[in-house]
Design a protein around this motif. Structure first.
Motif, PDB file in Angstrom:
ATOM      1  N   THR A 104     -10.807   9.513  35.040  1.00  0.00           N
ATOM      2  CA  THR A 104     -11.836   8.592  34.572  1.00  0.00           C
ATOM      3  C   THR A 104     -11.217   7.578  33.631  1.00  0.00           C
ATOM      4  OG1 THR A 104     -13.494  10.350  34.700  1.00  0.00           O
ATOM      5  CG2 THR A 104     -14.055   8.402  33.390  1.00  0.00           C
ATOM      6  N   LEU A 105     -11.381   6.303  33.957  1.00  0.00           N
ATOM      7  CA  LEU A 105     -10.965   5.224  33.071  1.00  0.00           C
ATOM      8  C   LEU A 105     -12.204   4.740  32.334  1.00  0.00           C
ATOM      9  CD1 LEU A 105      -8.805   3.061  35.526  1.00  0.00           C
ATOM     10  CD2 LEU A 105      -8.116   5.048  34.199  1.00  0.00           C
ATOM     11  N   VAL A 106     -12.071   4.488  31.045  1.00  0.00           N
ATOM     12  CA  VAL A 106     -13.151   3.894  30.276  1.00  0.00           C
ATOM     13  C   VAL A 106     -12.723   2.469  29.970  1.00  0.00           C
ATOM     14  CG1 VAL A 106     -14.569   4.002  28.204  1.00  0.00           C
ATOM     15  CG2 VAL A 106     -13.767   6.122  29.267  1.00  0.00           C
ATOM     16  N   LEU A 107     -13.481   1.511  30.511  1.00  0.00           N
ATOM     17  CA  LEU A 107     -13.181   0.104  30.300  1.00  0.00           C
ATOM     18  C   LEU A 107     -14.133  -0.445  29.247  1.00  0.00           C
ATOM     19  CD1 LEU A 107     -12.855  -1.091  34.010  1.00  0.00           C
ATOM     20  CD2 LEU A 107     -11.147   0.021  32.562  1.00  0.00           C
ATOM     21  N   ASP A 108     -13.619  -1.330  28.399  1.00  0.00           N
ATOM     22  CA  ASP A 108     -14.480  -1.964  27.400  1.00  0.00           C
ATOM     23  C   ASP A 108     -15.288  -3.083  28.069  1.00  0.00           C
ATOM     24  OD1 ASP A 108     -12.733  -4.130  27.672  1.00  0.00           O
ATOM     25  OD2 ASP A 108     -11.757  -3.803  25.742  1.00  0.00           O
ATOM     26  N   ALA A 109     -16.064  -3.804  27.293  1.00  0.00           N
ATOM     27  CA  ALA A 109     -16.953  -4.835  27.839  1.00  0.00           C
ATOM     28  C   ALA A 109     -16.200  -5.963  28.537  1.00  0.00           C
ATOM     29  CB  ALA A 109     -17.828  -5.409  26.735  1.00  0.00           C
ATOM     30  N   SER A 110     -14.932  -6.162  28.175  1.00  0.00           N
ATOM     31  CA  SER A 110     -14.153  -7.222  28.808  1.00  0.00           C
ATOM     32  C   SER A 110     -13.368  -6.737  30.026  1.00  0.00           C
ATOM     33  CB  SER A 110     -13.194  -7.835  27.784  1.00  0.00           C
ATOM     34  OG  SER A 110     -12.260  -6.867  27.358  1.00  0.00           O
ATOM     35  N   GLY A 111     -13.465  -5.454  30.358  1.00  0.00           N
ATOM     36  CA  GLY A 111     -12.788  -4.920  31.539  1.00  0.00           C
ATOM     37  C   GLY A 111     -11.401  -4.374  31.279  1.00  0.00           C
ATOM     38  N   ARG A 112     -11.022  -4.260  30.024  1.00  0.00           N
ATOM     39  CA  ARG A 112      -9.712  -3.679  29.688  1.00  0.00           C
ATOM     40  C   ARG A 112      -9.843  -2.176  29.537  1.00  0.00           C
ATOM     41  NH1 ARG A 112      -9.417  -8.486  26.627  1.00  0.00           N
ATOM     42  NH2 ARG A 112      -7.796  -9.838  27.465  1.00  0.00           N
ATOM     43  N   GLU A 113      -8.818  -1.467  29.960  1.00  0.00           N
ATOM     44  CA  GLU A 113      -8.825  -0.009  29.837  1.00  0.00           C
ATOM     45  C   GLU A 113      -8.695   0.380  28.367  1.00  0.00           C
ATOM     46  OE1 GLU A 113      -6.083   3.800  31.035  1.00  0.00           O
ATOM     47  OE2 GLU A 113      -6.000   2.043  32.330  1.00  0.00           O
ATOM     48  N   ALA A 114      -9.675   1.120  27.883  1.00  0.00           N
ATOM     49  CA  ALA A 114      -9.648   1.598  26.502  1.00  0.00           C
ATOM     50  C   ALA A 114      -9.019   2.975  26.425  1.00  0.00           C
ATOM     51  CB  ALA A 114     -11.060   1.636  25.928  1.00  0.00           C
ATOM     52  N   THR A 115      -9.322   3.822  27.403  1.00  0.00           N
ATOM     53  CA  THR A 115      -8.778   5.176  27.433  1.00  0.00           C
ATOM     54  C   THR A 115      -8.971   5.745  28.828  1.00  0.00           C
ATOM     55  OG1 THR A 115      -8.801   7.315  26.299  1.00  0.00           O
ATOM     56  CG2 THR A 115     -10.917   6.252  26.625  1.00  0.00           C
ATOM     57  N   ARG A 116      -8.363   6.901  29.079  1.00  0.00           N
ATOM     58  CA  ARG A 116      -8.511   7.578  30.369  1.00  0.00           C
ATOM     59  C   ARG A 116      -8.415   9.072  30.184  1.00  0.00           C
ATOM     60  NH1 ARG A 116      -4.008   6.302  34.647  1.00  0.00           N
ATOM     61  NH2 ARG A 116      -4.675   4.182  34.236  1.00  0.00           N
ATOM     62  N   ALA A 117      -9.000   9.793  31.132  1.00  0.00           N
ATOM     63  CA  ALA A 117      -8.934  11.253  31.133  1.00  0.00           C
ATOM     64  C   ALA A 117      -8.609  11.717  32.540  1.00  0.00           C
ATOM     65  CB  ALA A 117     -10.250  11.861  30.684  1.00  0.00           C
ATOM     66  N   ALA A 118      -7.659  12.618  32.644  1.00  0.00           N
ATOM     67  CA  ALA A 118      -7.358  13.277  33.914  1.00  0.00           C
ATOM     68  C   ALA A 118      -7.999  14.656  33.855  1.00  0.00           C
ATOM     69  CB  ALA A 118      -5.854  13.393  34.127  1.00  0.00           C
ATOM     70  N   GLY A 119      -8.799  14.964  34.853  1.00  0.00           N
ATOM     71  CA  GLY A 119      -9.539  16.212  34.828  1.00  0.00           C
ATOM     72  C   GLY A 119     -11.002  15.938  34.511  1.00  0.00           C
ATOM     73  N   ALA A 120     -11.774  17.007  34.451  1.00  0.00           N
ATOM     74  CA  ALA A 120     -13.216  16.883  34.241  1.00  0.00           C
ATOM     75  C   ALA A 120     -13.548  16.944  32.748  1.00  0.00           C
ATOM     76  CB  ALA A 120     -13.946  17.999  34.984  1.00  0.00           C
ATOM     77  N   PRO A 121     -13.947  15.810  32.161  1.00  0.00           N
ATOM     78  CA  PRO A 121     -14.315  15.822  30.743  1.00  0.00           C
ATOM     79  C   PRO A 121     -15.722  16.376  30.541  1.00  0.00           C
ATOM     80  CG  PRO A 121     -14.563  13.623  31.611  1.00  0.00           C
ATOM     81  CD  PRO A 121     -13.997  14.471  32.722  1.00  0.00           C
ATOM     82  N   ARG A 122     -15.959  16.964  29.385  1.00  0.00           N
ATOM     83  CA  ARG A 122     -17.300  17.440  29.039  1.00  0.00           C
ATOM     84  C   ARG A 122     -18.148  16.258  28.566  1.00  0.00           C
ATOM     85  NH1 ARG A 122     -14.909  20.847  25.169  1.00  0.00           N
ATOM     86  NH2 ARG A 122     -16.589  20.143  23.815  1.00  0.00           N
ATOM     87  N   LYS A 123     -19.441  16.394  28.716  1.00  0.00           N
ATOM     88  CA  LYS A 123     -20.372  15.330  28.333  1.00  0.00           C
ATOM     89  C   LYS A 123     -20.206  14.949  26.861  1.00  0.00           C
ATOM     90  CE  LYS A 123     -25.344  14.554  28.070  1.00  0.00           C
ATOM     91  NZ  LYS A 123     -26.655  15.155  28.342  1.00  0.00           N
ATOM     92  N   GLU A 124     -20.024  15.934  25.992  1.00  0.00           N
ATOM     93  CA  GLU A 124     -19.865  15.670  24.562  1.00  0.00           C
ATOM     94  C   GLU A 124     -18.613  14.852  24.294  1.00  0.00           C
ATOM     95  OE1 GLU A 124     -20.089  18.911  25.808  1.00  0.00           O
ATOM     96  OE2 GLU A 124     -22.261  18.963  25.587  1.00  0.00           O
ATOM     97  N   THR A 125     -17.547  15.160  25.004  1.00  0.00           N
ATOM     98  CA  THR A 125     -16.292  14.423  24.853  1.00  0.00           C
ATOM     99  C   THR A 125     -16.464  12.984  25.315  1.00  0.00           C
ATOM    100  OG1 THR A 125     -15.092  16.481  25.290  1.00  0.00           O
ATOM    101  CG2 THR A 125     -13.842  14.438  25.444  1.00  0.00           C
ATOM    102  N   VAL A 126     -17.169  12.802  26.419  1.00  0.00           N
ATOM    103  CA  VAL A 126     -17.416  11.451  26.941  1.00  0.00           C
ATOM    104  C   VAL A 126     -18.231  10.636  25.940  1.00  0.00           C
ATOM    105  CG1 VAL A 126     -18.514  10.123  28.791  1.00  0.00           C
ATOM    106  CG2 VAL A 126     -17.270  12.216  29.345  1.00  0.00           C
ATOM    107  N   LEU A 127     -19.274  11.238  25.379  1.00  0.00           N
ATOM    108  CA  LEU A 127     -20.107  10.534  24.405  1.00  0.00           C
ATOM    109  C   LEU A 127     -19.310  10.142  23.166  1.00  0.00           C
ATOM    110  CD1 LEU A 127     -23.445  12.538  24.666  1.00  0.00           C
ATOM    111  CD2 LEU A 127     -23.142  10.100  25.108  1.00  0.00           C
TER     112      LEU A 127
END
Length: 160
Positions: free
Chosen positions: A128-151
């Motif tokens: 999972t890549l998390v992109l900011d509002a401008s479309g730049r990659e802010a962070t990524r996770a390999a594997g299944a993240p928990r909902k709390e971690t995503v939040l």
């Protein structure tokens, strides 16, 4: 002790060590890295101005033309058809999208978009890549993240 028993014992120890490593790292969001020709971090704009104009989102839209960028953030999830952790990740990200306005979840089939997978250095599914509002990659996770971690991670990306 017979040699076969030592080999079996060594195999069990190695398997346990690998399992512990995966339990500690699976689904954890990490800082981003520079991806071949794509601006990856905040300091990339200062070091390479020509590259900083191109974002991960540009590559995603080239591969998936109907994709929509979120107003605040975008989750880009790379999945494969028979991946059980991918389904859990889809569920967690969908729940977060329902809770946080301005956030979009886009799922990309890794098998059908191998050029994008290679370009963004996606090594496994789910990623999972998390992109900011401008479309730049802010962070990524390999594997299944928990909902709390995503939040928690999303809060640091959107500034809430």
């Amino acid at each position: 002790m017979p040699t076969g028993l030592w080999i079996a014992l060594a195999a069990v120890v190695i398997a346990l060590a690998f399992g512990a490593y995966r339990a500690l790292t699976d689904g954890r969001f990490r800082g981003t890295h520079e991806v071949r020709g794509v601006a990856g971090g905040a300091d990339a704009a200062a070091t390479e101005p020509a590259v900083a104009e191109r974002t991960v989102w540009d590559d995603v839209v080239a591969a998936v033309p109907d994709a929509q960028l979120g107003e605040r953030a975008t989750f880009v999830q790379f999945s494969s058809a028979f991946c059980a952790p991918c389904r859990a990740t889809r569920r967690a990200l969908s729940e977060v999208v329902e809770l946080v306005p301005g956030v979009v979840h886009l799922e990309v089939d890794a098998e059908h978009h191998l050029d994008l997978v290679r370009r963004l250095d996606v090594l496994r599914t789910p990623t999972t890549l998390v992109l900011d509002a401008s479309g730049r990659e802010a962070t990524r996770a390999a594997g299944a993240p928990r909902k709390e971690t995503v939040l928690a991670t999303l809060g640091s990306v959107v500034g809430d």
